[in-house]
Design a protein around this motif. Structure first.
Motif, PDB file in Angstrom:
ATOM      1  N   SER A 106     -17.014  -9.257 -22.353  1.00  0.00           N
ATOM      2  CA  SER A 106     -18.200  -9.825 -22.833  1.00  0.00           C
ATOM      3  C   SER A 106     -17.641 -10.361 -24.219  1.00  0.00           C
ATOM      4  O   SER A 106     -18.352 -11.192 -24.721  1.00  0.00           O
TER       5      SER A 106
ATOM      6  N   ASP B 250     -22.667 -13.463 -17.816  1.00  0.00           N
ATOM      7  CA  ASP B 250     -22.154 -11.858 -18.062  1.00  0.00           C
ATOM      8  C   ASP B 250     -22.740 -11.176 -17.235  1.00  0.00           C
ATOM      9  O   ASP B 250     -23.892 -10.654 -17.465  1.00  0.00           O
ATOM     10  N   GLU B 251     -22.229 -10.767 -16.355  1.00  0.00           N
ATOM     11  CA  GLU B 251     -22.464  -9.594 -15.228  1.00  0.00           C
ATOM     12  C   GLU B 251     -23.724  -9.758 -14.967  1.00  0.00           C
ATOM     13  O   GLU B 251     -24.919  -9.060 -14.829  1.00  0.00           O
TER      14      GLU B 251
END
Ligand SMILES: Nc1ncnc2c1ncn2[C@@H]1O[C@H](COP(=O)(O)OP(=O)(O)OP(=O)(O)O)[C@@H](O)[C@H]1O
Ligand SMILES: [Mg+2]
Lengths: 333, 296
Positions: free
Chosen positions: A43, A158-159
């Protein structure tokens, strides 16, 4: 020209070095996935590319232009957050259109862009709803739509699927792949789900404690992991490691450890002696856990197998699929 | 009865609330319908609104109350929101210090605040004239608390000074509850700085602003202490700072030559109750239901 280039990028939080120096180039149109264990800095790396986090040193280039000093909105990128981060007070249409409106785009153009994105993601019937009135999957699609509307040079995820249930995750994964084909855009995608990484990526970047452990296509990583970390991280159940002298194979010079995937090891009449400790039957395959002098070894057998617990067995690794690692953990062959 | 336990568990709260809130309220309402021990119906209300002297005092007090409230809404709450916005800026150093410093006056007693400001603003011993003199603005000074035209506004501003910490804290808490990722998404969308405040943060804290408005209203219409401390029960000069609270106090308990009149006092209290109840109801049913609370 690379779509994204990172040169010797470093990030420290106080005295903690999170990214000790990363180099990476992403080609236009590529789907690039960052994977790694939790806390390895995925991240942080993504947020530095987005401009939400300032790098300690190093350069970030997007489309050949150095963007270190540009604010996020000027970098021509869009980001999809794990928590979706929709504006709760705006309707779906408002969420999709805000960036363009803010940039002073004429109203008609904003509406057209919102419509286009909505039809791509099947959001048309929801345009007048607020985020609170949407399901998780719908919110996710709005978040993706918000990124598409801006026609960015680079998409950052991001995820994005980690808050969805398994079925929806599989479905959205396919949708994302389709979207990538349709838009032909460059995408960078962070996940710690291997299946997502293997199925979506053109190239995978494996991170370990802030360092890039290997960059390669999914099959490269699977077939030729550069080091023990990548070997153990990619593949599920993960690769078995045994001391070279207990492997029953002849190791190449300098190798101290054999890595062998569960699917490349078979039951045999003679070989590594072990004892069955647990059997997991999944229908299309059977996972057999064994223990012995060589340590814990997992086998993946195709189809149904009936092996009683505690049964002594002999295991034979397939020499053609053996991975050998030196004392420093790097591949040797 | 299967649901008897509900009554049992409700009983303590209901009893306590009834004894200390509901009964006194009804006693007051009842008192306003009597005169000299006899039931007179709405006679007292007719006196309050019909008699020229009573009604002049009442409308004066109500008007002053309204002005007191307006000053708070226009000065205290915007300043509170502004301070909260500044405090929540991640670049501000020493935020904890400012937060505390601004909030401290809120816990001071009215008596202290009223007295301090009387001293500060006094033309004779006060430091205000001297301080204005030091920056060459002495001509701007006037005995604000002693002039009919400015006394009420001055008091309202003193009250603003004391209580600006409350809206600030409520808004600050509301701002902190906005998730970072939403603000980061706004950042990516190019919505930054003040435009981020207007387009993202302000709509998300509107419910808190609604609550603050109604708290300000109830607080102001029940205000009494500051006026009493600073200007006395006569709310001078010449009743220019008289609000419903002081008007009620003089009427109910009497002051100097005026004899106490519990029945008229109760009448005023009932009218105050009615005004506050009506506004709160309008707020709760017409406004609050339309403000959305956002789940993040
Ligand atoms: N603001 C911060 N201050 C200090 N340390 C931080 C900060 N943000 C992240 N870190 C640290 O940096 C490291 C990397 O964090 P990061 O969020 O990039 O991990 P991640 O790879 O995304 O993990 P996950 O898969 O759990 O999301 C962690 O050890 C974390 O504790
Ligand atoms: Mg993360």
């Amino acid at each position: 020209m690379h779509a994204l280039e990172i040169r010797n990028l470093r990030k420290t939080f106080g005295s903690v070095e999170v990214i000790p120096g990363a180099d990476l180039a992403v080609e236009p149109g590529e789907f690039c996935v960052f994977v790694g264990p939790s806390g390895c800095g995925k991240s942080t790396l993504l947020r530095m590319i987005a401009g939400l986090e300032e790098p300690t040193s190093g350069d970030i280039l997007i489309g050949g232009q150095r963007v270190n000093d540009l604010p996020p909105a000027k970098r021509e990128i869009a980001m999809v957050f794990q928590s979706y981060a929709l504006y709760p007070h705006l309707t779906v249409a408002g969420n999709l259109g805000l960036a363009l409106k803010q940039a002073g785009t004429p109203r008609a153009e904003v509406e057209a862009a919102v419509k286009r994105a909505a039809s791509m993601l099947a959001l048309e019937p929801l345009l007048q709803r607020r985020p609170a009135e949407l399901s998780g999957g719908q919110r996710q699609r709005v978040a993706i739509g918000r990124a598409i509307v801006r026609r960015p040079k680079l998409f950052l995820f991001d995820e994005p699927l980690s808050n969805l249930d398994a079925a929806l995750r599989g479905q959205t994964r396919i949708e994302l792949a389709r979207l990538h084909r349709e838009l032909g855009a460059t995408m960078i995608y962070v996940t710690h789900d291997q299946v997502e990484a293997m199925t979506l990526a053109d190239r995978i970047v494996v991170l370990n404690a802030g360092r890039i452990a290997q960059i390669g296509s999914p099959m490269e990583l699977y077939n030729r992991p550069a080091n023990r970390f990548v070997a153990g991280f990619i593949g599920s159940p993960s690769m078995n490691f045994l001391a070279a002298e207990r492997s029953g194979l002849t190791p190449p010079a300098g190798a101290v450890e054999l890595g062998i995937r569960p699917e490349h090891i078979a039951l045999a009449d003679h070989g590594i002696p072990a004892r069955v400790t647990h059997v997991e039957r999944l229908g299309h395959e059977t996972l057999v856990h064994t223990d012995g002098e060589a340590g814990h070894i997992t086998l993946r057998l195709v189809g149904e197998h009936d092996l009683p617990v505690d049964q002594p067995v002999h295991l034979r690794p397939d020499p053609a699929r053996a991975h050998w690692f030196g004392p420093d953990g790097n591949r040797c062959d | 009865m299967k649901r008897a336990h509900i009554l049992v568990f409700l009983a303590p709260a209901v009893i306590v609330y009834t004894v200390i809130m509901v009964l006194p309220l009804f006693a007051t309402l009842q008192l306003s319908l009597f005169r000299d021990g006899g039931f007179v119906g709405l006679q007292n209300f007719r006196t309050l609104f019909g008699d020229t002297r009573w009604s002049a005092s009442f409308w004066n007090a109500l008007g002053n109350n309204l002005w007191f409230f307006i000053v708070h809404m226009l000065v205290q709450n915007p300043i509170g929101i502004l301070l909260a916005a500044l405090l929540s800026s991640p670049r501000l150093r020493g935020a904890a210090f400012y937060r505390t410093a601004i909030f401290v006056p809120t816990i001071l007693s009215f008596v202290v605040v009223g007295f301090i400001w009387k001293l500060i603003l006094s033309p004779i011993w006060g430091i205000a004239p001297g301080m204005l003199d030091a920056v060459g603005l002495k001509s701007l000074f006037s005995p604000w608390l002693g002039k009919e035209g400015s006394a009420l506004t001055t008091l309202a501003l003193i009250s603003v000074w004391q209580f600006v910490g409350i809206p600030m804290m409520l808004i600050y808490a509301a701002l902190l509850s906005i998730p970072d990722e939403v603000l980061e998404a706004a950042e990516m969308d190019g919505v930054t700085g003040w435009s981020q405040f207007w387009k993202i943060k302000l709509p998300l804290i509107l419910p808190s602003i609604g609550i603050i408005s109604i708290l300000t209203f109830v607080g102001n219409f029940n205000a009494f202490d500051l006026i009493y401390v600073a200007q006395g029960a006569l709310a001078g000069p010449n009743f220019s700072t008289d609000i419903l609270g002081t008007f009620f106090y003089r009427t109910f308990f009497g002051f100097q030559l005026q004899l106490g009149d519990p029945n008229m006092g109760a009448t005023i209290a009932t009218v105050m109750f009615g005004i506050i109840l009506a506004v709160v109801c309008v707020y709760l049913f017409a406004i609050q239901t339309r403000l959305r609370r956002y789940q993040f």
